[in-house]
Design a protein around this motif. Structure first.
Motif, mmCIF file in Angstrom:
data_model
loop_
_atom_site.group_PDB
_atom_site.id
_atom_site.type_symbol
_atom_site.label_atom_id
_atom_site.label_comp_id
_atom_site.label_asym_id
_atom_site.label_seq_id
_atom_site.Cartn_x
_atom_site.Cartn_y
_atom_site.Cartn_z
ATOM 1 N N TYR A 221 -81.940 17.726 -34.676
ATOM 2 C CA TYR A 221 -82.595 17.429 -35.940
ATOM 3 C C TYR A 221 -82.058 16.049 -36.355
ATOM 4 N N PHE B 69 -82.336 12.179 -38.462
ATOM 5 C CA PHE B 69 -82.711 11.624 -39.761
ATOM 6 C C PHE B 69 -82.394 10.126 -39.801
ATOM 7 N N LYS C 279 -87.555 12.043 -40.771
ATOM 8 C CA LYS C 279 -86.802 13.000 -39.961
ATOM 9 C C LYS C 279 -87.636 13.421 -38.761
ATOM 10 N N ILE D 215 -87.873 16.861 -36.499
ATOM 11 C CA ILE D 215 -87.458 18.247 -36.321
ATOM 12 C C ILE D 215 -88.059 18.788 -35.028
#
Lengths: 114, 114
Positions: A32, A34, A49, A51
């Motif tokens: 994950y 960012f 981001k 995911i």
């Protein structure tokens, strides 16, 4: 162990040119990822981001990032830089085993010259 | 106007004194975090709290203490045991209820200890 690396302390680009700020990550499992931006003496602002899903992620202020699993990279990009984009940019990865732990890179200072 | 507030913006203390940094959020987020930022080192996690009355040590908790008596408040105390307390301190929150992943940051408190 989870970690991110931002190999460039500083990136210089002329206004109107494309910009890239590099980030590589190390994580066991699905990452994950960012990007945040920080202006002087301010907190961090979330940009975008990754995911799951499309490898090209679009975010705020015209920024986008490309997730590349084979190269373990998540580079931040913008087609045409603005002077106002000059700031400190941080890449971060969330820990796989603890959803409350995030590991930040050391930051890259972006200078956009008029 | 929702967000995270930190006060004061600048704080000066003498060595040997404890000092408490305030962090308040009205975003109704469950999770809150304290980070320390030093030049060229990115952000390092001090403490985090996922729910009221519960908090966990981060990577650099020594010399710091926190409390979480209310959902919206997560104060950080820098004790005299912290060897090098001069830094920029950032508070953040995250909406865990809706599967939120990104963190929202306050404007920071710059602490100088002499």
């Amino acid at each position: 162990a989870q970690s991110v690396a931002q190999p460039e302390d500083q990136v210089n680009v002329a206004e109107g040119n494309p910009l890239t700020v590099k980030c590589t990550y190390s994580v066991s499992g699905n990452p994950y990822l960012f990007w945040y931006v920080q202006y002087p003496n301010r907190g961090l602002q979330f940009l975008l981001k990754y995911i799951t899903g499309d490898n090209l992620v679009k975010g705020s202020y015209g920024f986008e990032a490309e997730f590349n699993k084979s190269q373990t990279s998540f580079h931040l990009k913008k087609p045409s830089a603005l002077v106002s984009d000059s700031a400190l940019y941080f890449c971060a990865v969330r820990a796989v085993y603890n959803f409350n732990k995030f590991y930040f890179g050391s930051g890259t200072k972006l200078n956009v010259k008029p | 106007d929702g967000g995270i507030t930190q006060s004061p913006k600048y704080l000066f203390r003498k060595e040997g004194q404890n000092v408490t940094l305030s962090c308040e959020q009205n975003l109704n987020h469950d999770a809150m975090y304290w980070y320390r930022q030093d030049p060229g080192q990115g952000l390092r996690l001090i403490y985090y709290s996922q729910i009221v009355n519960d908090f966990q040590k981060g990577d650099i908790a020594e010399g710091y203490s926190v409390s979480r008596e209310k959902k919206e408040s997560f104060p950080l105390t820098v004790t005299s045991a912290q060897k090098n307390p001069t830094a920029f301190y950032l508070c953040a929150s995250r909406d865990t209820g809706r599967g939120g992943h990104e963190q929202y940051f306050g404007p920071g408190t710059r602490l100088t200890v002499t």
